[in-house]
Write a protein that holds these residues in place. Sequence first.
Motif, PDB file in Angstrom:
ATOM      1  N   THR A  97      -5.955  16.476   5.169  1.00 17.74           N
ATOM      2  CA  THR A  97      -5.350  15.735   4.062  1.00 17.74           C
ATOM      3  C   THR A  97      -5.112  16.685   2.897  1.00 17.74           C
ATOM      4  N   ARG A 102      -2.084  11.802  -0.109  1.00 15.50           N
ATOM      5  CA  ARG A 102      -0.728  11.457   0.331  1.00 15.50           C
ATOM      6  C   ARG A 102      -0.615  11.498   1.851  1.00 15.50           C
ATOM      7  N   ASN A 128      -2.702   3.534   4.347  1.00 13.85           N
ATOM      8  CA  ASN A 128      -2.485   4.965   4.603  1.00 13.85           C
ATOM      9  C   ASN A 128      -3.764   5.712   4.994  1.00 13.85           C
TER      10      ASN A 128
END
Length: 367
Positions: A97, A102, A128
């Motif tokens: 990540t 994001r 997410n």
Amino acid sequence: MKVNMNLRPAEECKFDAVSLGEIMLRLDPGEGRIRTARSFRAWEGGGEYNVIRGLHKCFGMNTAVITSFADNEVGKLMKDFIEQGGVDTSLINWKKTDGIGRLCRNGINFTERGFGIRGAVGCSDRANTAISQAKPEDFDFDYIFGTLGVRWLHTGGIYAALSEQSCETVIAAIKTAKKYGTIVSYDLNYRPSMWSAIGGLEKAQEVNKEIAKYVDVMIGNEEDFTACLGFKIEGNDENLKSLNIDGYKKMINEAAKTYPNFKVVATTLRTVKTATVNDWKAMCWADGEIFMSKEYPGLEIMDRVGGGDSFASGLVYGLMTTEDPEAAVNYGAAHGALAMTTPGDTSMASKDEVEAIMGGAGARVKR
């Protein structure tokens, strides 16, 4: 009565049971409210994981978790929590990540317990996440279920509803598990808010009808069966405040004709008087018969979150060790009742305590 679970022999399997699903960091304001908290207690929790942790921590089984975390400090904290619960972490998939989540992130779940007229409240932050993005190829299911060997897989509708991707991953896992003779339990756990983002009721039915073809032990209440599998219950209370047992039994027999692979179907029966006082019992269907658990009227609740998961772990333990649906539903109901007397998602009970409650033990002080 016995139901032949056709379990793989323990000596040819590394794990008694594994779960597939999301595990979130639970932040708990204790006796207070999320909206006014200045400190939180941290726990781990997840609908599928709670079952497997209970199977190890309470019932002494050798268990592991199949999940995915973002490879950062919060992910490492989650691994540490799982290890404290004694569940094997070697099957976790770690995803790269960036610094702000994001690419992927780890899920957070704020939960307040409720008290009296104030109901429990959950506020999750789970879009997410690493596990919602996990693909079948991120896990070597042939290695897990074939080479290592697993006697029982537990997963559920909360994980299936996380994303389009998780729908595919759960089906791939269940199909591979069945190929190697692993028993599969599945908790329908219908959450309309989760399915709404990926196709709503229509998608929920499409996915769950496919999953149901491979399930041996199906867990779900009347709303779950109606929403996820499209079955109707005759004469049911419109607001689902009380269960029409005869209608439910008829519906399950209908479901068993559609899915002859169902060996056991079970559900908890909870009447919420206040957040801290519930009537609690459970029922289990096997081979056309209904078995009711002991009843726990006026059960005093400290933290109801995870009660259904602890029911599931007791049910699974009972089926694995006795193959007796009546004993299994009583293990489940007693374990769920005990789990709701302590804080956090996961059970703090022991097998001796569960069996004592099943036998009618009271709450006298033990010295």
